[in-house]
Design an enzyme around this catalytic site. Sequence first.
Site, mmCIF file in Angstrom:
data_model
loop_
_atom_site.group_PDB
_atom_site.id
_atom_site.type_symbol
_atom_site.label_atom_id
_atom_site.label_comp_id
_atom_site.label_asym_id
_atom_site.label_seq_id
_atom_site.Cartn_x
_atom_site.Cartn_y
_atom_site.Cartn_z
ATOM 1 N N ARG A 196 0.871 -1.179 0.000
ATOM 2 C CA ARG A 196 0.000 0.000 0.000
ATOM 3 C C ARG A 196 0.910 1.233 0.000
ATOM 4 N NH1 ARG A 196 -0.597 -3.095 4.377
ATOM 5 N NH2 ARG A 196 0.543 -2.398 6.215
ATOM 6 N N SER B 20 5.485 -2.539 15.076
ATOM 7 C CA SER B 20 4.208 -2.273 14.418
ATOM 8 C C SER B 20 4.389 -2.221 12.908
ATOM 9 C CB SER B 20 3.615 -0.960 14.926
ATOM 10 O OG SER B 20 4.507 0.094 14.664
ATOM 11 N N CYS B 21 3.290 -2.363 12.212
ATOM 12 C CA CYS B 21 3.275 -2.391 10.751
ATOM 13 C C CYS B 21 3.873 -1.099 10.174
ATOM 14 C CB CYS B 21 1.835 -2.529 10.312
ATOM 15 S SG CYS B 21 1.620 -2.579 8.562
ATOM 16 N N PRO B 22 4.711 -1.097 9.134
ATOM 17 C CA PRO B 22 5.124 -2.267 8.355
ATOM 18 C C PRO B 22 6.443 -2.858 8.833
ATOM 19 C CG PRO B 22 5.872 -0.296 7.238
ATOM 20 C CD PRO B 22 5.223 0.156 8.535
ATOM 21 N N GLY B 23 6.810 -2.620 10.093
ATOM 22 C CA GLY B 23 8.105 -3.041 10.612
ATOM 23 C C GLY B 23 8.436 -4.502 10.365
#
Lengths: 381, 82
Positions: A196, B20-23
Amino acid sequence: MTEHVVIVGGGVGGSVLANDLADRLAPELEDGDVRVTLLNDSPEHVYKPVWLYVPFGQSEVDDGRRPLADLIDSRIEIRIDRVTDIDTDAKTLGCRDSDRPIEYDHLVLATGVTLAPEVVPGLEEGGHNYYSEAGAEALREELLSFTEGHLVLSVVGSPHMCPVAPLEFTFMADDWLRERGLREDVEITYTYPVGRVHGTPPIAEWARPVLDDRDINVETFFNAESVDPEAKTMTSMEGTELDYDLLVSIPPHRGIDVIEEAGLGEKGWVDVDNHTLEAETAEDVYALGDTADTGAPKSGSVAHYQVSTVGQRLTSRIRGRPPTATYDGKTLCFIETGMDEATFVAFDYENAPSPPPPSEKIHWSKLAYNESYWLTARGLL
Amino acid sequence: MTVIETDIDADATVDARGSSCPGPLMDLIGKIRDLETGDVVVLLSDGEESLTDVPEWAEESGNRVLEIVEGDEHNEIYVEKS
């Protein structure tokens, strides 16, 4: 005995914390029970958000520089040197310009990030960036003479400073080229490493239609593997090849080697408790801002909000009280959506962001904050 | 405590628990850059997005997800570099 607090790094986190401690620990500083040293490898403080505006001719790199001596409370000792090793057992720091180690009782690491373009072959030679003073100035010279061709904004490394800045640059470039009547002659492509356009899903969901509406090409799952500066192409690990005329990249970031060598964390980021900001592998060591591996964005606002947690916890320990302050992941980022409009996101560990409609008012709020930042650095705002 | 069992021997481990995303995906991609073709890396992640991000990226990049072992506290995703 005098307790010694050493802050390494004179960026947003280190400078604001130094002034915060000058205020919180005023009685102890006055009585000589506590010393606070701010250690930085330059006599100047640098406010990096200014760099976004440099390529468009709206700021100069000097707008983001002030002498530390003008910003830091006189009760704080400023020492100009570079840390070469950290011994968390002996509680000492080795320094480049001194034979004698610095002894500390409490250590705060706010050493920030360094750019590592060498991770991707050809990137340093073939790409520009606005994540350094020299990079922003060189990009300005290229952008001013860029009237046609393919402009590629590629997020190569993540995590990186100011996670929304790649979107901001893309939106600003689009608007800037339209205002100058050049947009029809310039194709713009935005690339991002995951599936994304931003790592945070709500920001990606907001930004994707804006990119599409402005005819900005998008390449997701694009992890640059190499750049060929002669052929002006970049190739991704996923097998996509992009031609470019002007490549603006967000280079890979890492922290300083000393942190990994001290066993405090990988890639120069300190492993910390996400809420207390205390190091996982050493006593009396804290990290804040870009240096702390919390999962929160590498952003000035995060460093600013984390200061009160570290300041309160340090003060409690020095006064023999149980520390209770915690950081909740609070983040606030303005997002320029063009040259005259902006929105913002506010979120924390538990609550996702939801950007409001862009407006001129928010754009001016961002510019006003950048001007008033110097009050933040002084601990006044 | 969750006990995760699998027959796969990984050549490398990426522990992205707490990230946490996108880690987690970025940490995995960073590790895969350093590996040889045929090496297997296991990603430890407690982020739900990893369960979709990693298979999508693997398909896009031509790497292969060998197994996903879901645990109560974290998941293990085994990826072979192609």
